[in-house]
Enzyme design. Structure first.
Site, mmCIF file in Angstrom:
data_model
loop_
_atom_site.group_PDB
_atom_site.id
_atom_site.type_symbol
_atom_site.label_atom_id
_atom_site.label_comp_id
_atom_site.label_asym_id
_atom_site.label_seq_id
_atom_site.Cartn_x
_atom_site.Cartn_y
_atom_site.Cartn_z
ATOM 1 N N GLU A 1 0.865 -1.180 0.000
ATOM 2 C CA GLU A 1 0.000 0.000 0.000
ATOM 3 C C GLU A 1 0.899 1.226 0.000
ATOM 4 O O GLU A 1 1.681 1.432 0.925
ATOM 5 C CB GLU A 1 -0.860 0.032 1.261
ATOM 6 C CG GLU A 1 -1.802 -1.146 1.371
ATOM 7 C CD GLU A 1 -2.609 -1.119 2.667
ATOM 8 O OE1 GLU A 1 -3.225 -2.144 2.980
ATOM 9 O OE2 GLU A 1 -2.601 -0.067 3.362
ATOM 10 N N ASP B 1 -5.211 9.120 10.613
ATOM 11 C CA ASP B 1 -3.872 8.629 10.890
ATOM 12 C C ASP B 1 -3.337 9.112 12.219
ATOM 13 O O ASP B 1 -3.612 10.221 12.659
ATOM 14 C CB ASP B 1 -2.920 9.053 9.766
ATOM 15 C CG ASP B 1 -3.130 8.201 8.525
ATOM 16 O OD1 ASP B 1 -2.968 6.967 8.642
ATOM 17 O OD2 ASP B 1 -3.479 8.745 7.470
#
Ligand SMILES: Cc1ncc(COP(=O)(O)O)c(C=O)c1O
Lengths: 263, 414
Positions: free
Chosen positions: A51, A62
């Site tokens: 990824e 995040d």
């Protein structure tokens, strides 16, 4: 083979060969822009899926590690255009998925994105701020190019919705293990393992566990409950320390998986 | 200069009539804007919130509790003041809707009380909020203190410095104030952090957002709680003079006080709606926070709206002397009002806002918030173009929090 099929096949192969497929996440161009292509080669040789993180100015899903990586990549001038150019330079050993927030994709333009990503060797997309209800335009554009739009599910996802998301996903189903942002260290509770079992029962695609997977111990726990796992923040931290990413991933695999040797 | 009526009479606009359909639609869309762009972790929480909010707003007992809080604790209704000397100076009739007189000193309390009551009704264990100018943080901290809810407020490190008095007030109300050092260290980064906090505990935590931004249902929910401003103002102006004003003017950060003022007047085609954004120190990227003036469509903080961004879809840094307007996005309903032409948007610069604040102090004995000073500056310009007209200004908050900035600007400009 379409991109979506390529991802699915690679993950199934990894799961069969070693009991658990391994996917790795790294933010493109962090910690050093010039090192990205070689790091990607090294990582791709060790895992079943890579990824590639597209940096965004407001990475709301995040944790601190990927926030830091995202900011540093932006400061180094990393753009989606640049990433696609690097990816297009030569093929990698594992299929590639781009992990991006929606806005950089919208700015690029969706129809053009699907075409150019396919041409650059990208097999699919993971978009953490794009829930199923809003994903139509991107999914249609990617479908037309054979690229996967991976759906994410979480421990909060109700049963009916879980079936819907698993049915709509392409390539694999991303099972978010920790509530919260990326990067938190956890060991998995029985609750999480039962949740992974539920996801697997609902999915005809491979199920990858991700968000907060850092250690070989966690990989061992997940085995038998998911088809694979994604290691993200921990790998980014390895790269930041200038340690060898391939050695780190091999080490994880050797400690956790059957046949820790070849990818 | 201004073309009247916009959407209500303009058959050619593809969006004509959308506003009359009382947006948002079931997917949280205001025409093409709005929606719910959030991590899957929050989807179920937002669905619960929407269902809970709809039930609460339809429940006479909830509405009565809200009314009681607004009347007996928050100081509503706020007065409508005729600003005689400003009016004489500008050659217009000038009316001020005095949200500065609401408890805690700004319109933010209307939404904070409503959502805090909702949080309690939905059995939240704790409340998180973001704040820019600190007014929403103070309002939320106060409402949570009153209802006995633990409260955490995220505030950018830059804003902690420039709005220090409000940090002190939040702490006194028992809120935990967390300085945000990530991103641009202002309101936008504070929203990023508040969302991250909520993502970590979507079931137990209630995210009490402070403007008409964010994923559905927030832009609708916050509008419902803020539209009391316009309902009161409309009734007051009709009772006082029997005639609607020619124009409403309000400042636009995320857009909650402006939507709150405008909403009751949307159907009054003869009333011009004017939103004033932060023109900062110039029109170049990075020097202002004028999203409707310079933005392009994009997705930030869960909603599709206009956005200050670069060609790669990265959100730009903004500047405004006013912390509450220093934000690169804008509520989706404003994007719709802008697209349809029903509302018009202009900017006021840092300097124009400072001048307007000084004038309001001298002529009316009212110290406005820096945010509200932008509305005053915009209204003054409107009055210059419409001599003899009547303008109703949303005076969204009081300026005690800005005394240090006003004093520093005086020293600098002298
Ligand atoms: C007094 C005042 N007015 C206006 C604003 C801007 O917010 P909004 O555009 O949501 O009304 C703020 C925000 O902090 C504020 O404190």
């Amino acid at each position: 083979m379409t991109g979506a099929e390529r991802i699915e096949a690679s993950l199934r192969e990894g799961a069969v060969a070693r009991g658990l497929a391994l996917a790795a996440f790294l933010t493109a161009g962090h910690p050093a822009r010039d090192a990205f292509s070689a790091q990607l080669d090294a990582v791709a040789a060790e895992v079943d899926l890579v990824e590639v993180g597209v940096p965004f100015s407001d990475p709301m899903a995040d944790g601190v590690t990927i926030q830091r990586a995202s900011r540093s990549a932006l400061e180094a001038g990393v753009t989606l255009r640049w990433i696609l150019d690097v990816l297009a330079a030569h093929p990698r050993a594992a299929p590639l998925a781009l992990m991006s927030y929606l806005n950089p994709l919208l700015a690029f333009g969706l129809p053009r994105l699907a075409e150019e990503a396919a041409a650059a060797g990208v097999s699919g997309f993971i978009v953490p701020d794009l829930p199923y209800e809003e994903c139509g335009p991107l999914r249609d554009a990617l479908d037309a190019a054979g690229l996967a739009l991976v759906q994410l599910v979480t421990p909060q996802t109700p049963a009916a919705r879980l079936a819907l998301l698993c049915g709509a996903s392409r390539g694999f189903v991303y099972a978010v293990t920790a509530t919260g942002t990326t990067g938190g260290a956890t060991t998995f509770s029985d609750g999480v393992l039962r949740y992974l079992d539920r996801v697997r029962a609902a999915s005809h695609l491979p199920v990858l566990a991700g968000f907060g997977v850092r250690t070989a111990g966690q990989l061992r726990e997940v085995r038998g409950h998911a088809d694979g796992a994604v290691v993200g923040s921990a790998l980014v931290e390895v790269l930041e320390r200038h340690d060898d990413p391939a050695a780190f991933l091999r080490g994880l695999r050797a400690a956790a998986l059957v046949g820790g040797g070849a990818a | 200069m201004v073309e009247r009526a916009g959407v209500l009479t303009d058959r050619e606009s593809p969006l004509a009539g959308v506003i009359l359909g009382a947006p948002p639609d079931a997917r949280g869309r205001f025409g093409p804007f709005g929606g719910r762009y959030v991590p899957e972790t929050l989807v179920a929480a937002l669905e619960r919130l929407e269902a809970g909010a709809r039930a609460a707003l339809a429940d006479p007992a909830f509405r009565a509790a809200l009314e009681t809080e607004l009347h007996t604790w928050a100081g509503r209704p706020t007065p409508l003041t005729v600003a005689h000397r400003l009016g004489a100076a500008w050659g217009a009739t000038v009316l001020l809707k005095r949200e500065d007189l609401a408890h805690t000193g700004a319109h933010k309390i209307n939404n904070a009380v409503g959502q805090a009551l909702l949080a309690r009704r939905l059995h939240a264990r704790r409340v998180v909020a973001e704040t820019g100018a600190g007014q929403h943080g103070v309002a939320t901290a106060a409402a949570c203190a009153r209802l006995g809810l633990p409260c955490t407020v995220y505030m950018g490190a830059v804003d902690v410095e420039r709005q220090a008095p409000n940090v002190e007030r939040m702490a006194r109300f028992g809120a935990e104030v967390l300085r945000v050092k990530s991103g641009d260290q202002t309101l936008r980064a504070a929203i990023d952090e508040a969302l991250r906090d909520w993502v970590a505990d979507p079931d137990g935590t209630y995210y009490l957002i402070g403007s008409v931004v964010g994923p559905h249902p927030y832009p609708w929910l916050v509008r419902e709680f803020q539209s009391v401003i316009g309902r009161e103002a409309r009734a007051q102006v009709l009772a006082d003079g029997g005639r609607l004003p020619d124009a409403l003017v309000a400042c636009v950060g995320g857009g909650s006080n402006a939507i709150g003022l405008f909403h009751a007047f949307l159907g009054d085609a003869e009333v011009e709606l004017l939103g004033i954004e932060a023109g900062g120190s110039g029109p170049e990227p990075g020097r202002h926070a004028a999203t409707l003036a310079h933005g392009t469509p994009g997705v930030l903080h869960g909603s599709h709206s206009l956005l200050l961004q670069d060609a790669d879809g990265q959100v730009r840094e903004t500047h405004s002397i006013s912390a509450g307007l220093d934000y690169p996005g804008v509520g989706p309903e404003h994007a719709l009002l802008h697209a349809t032409g029903r509302a018009r948007y202009a900017t006021a610069s840092d300097d124009e806002a400072l001048d307007a604040a000084a004038e309001c102090c001298e002529l009316e004995g009212i110290l406005p918030a820096l945010e509200s000073a932008h509305a005053l500056a915009g209204a003054r310009r409107w009055a210059a173009a419409h001599r003899g007209g009547t303008v109703l200004i949303g005076l969204s908050g009081r300026g005690d929090k800005d005394l240090a900035t006003y004093a520093a600007a005086d020293r600098e400009r002298r």
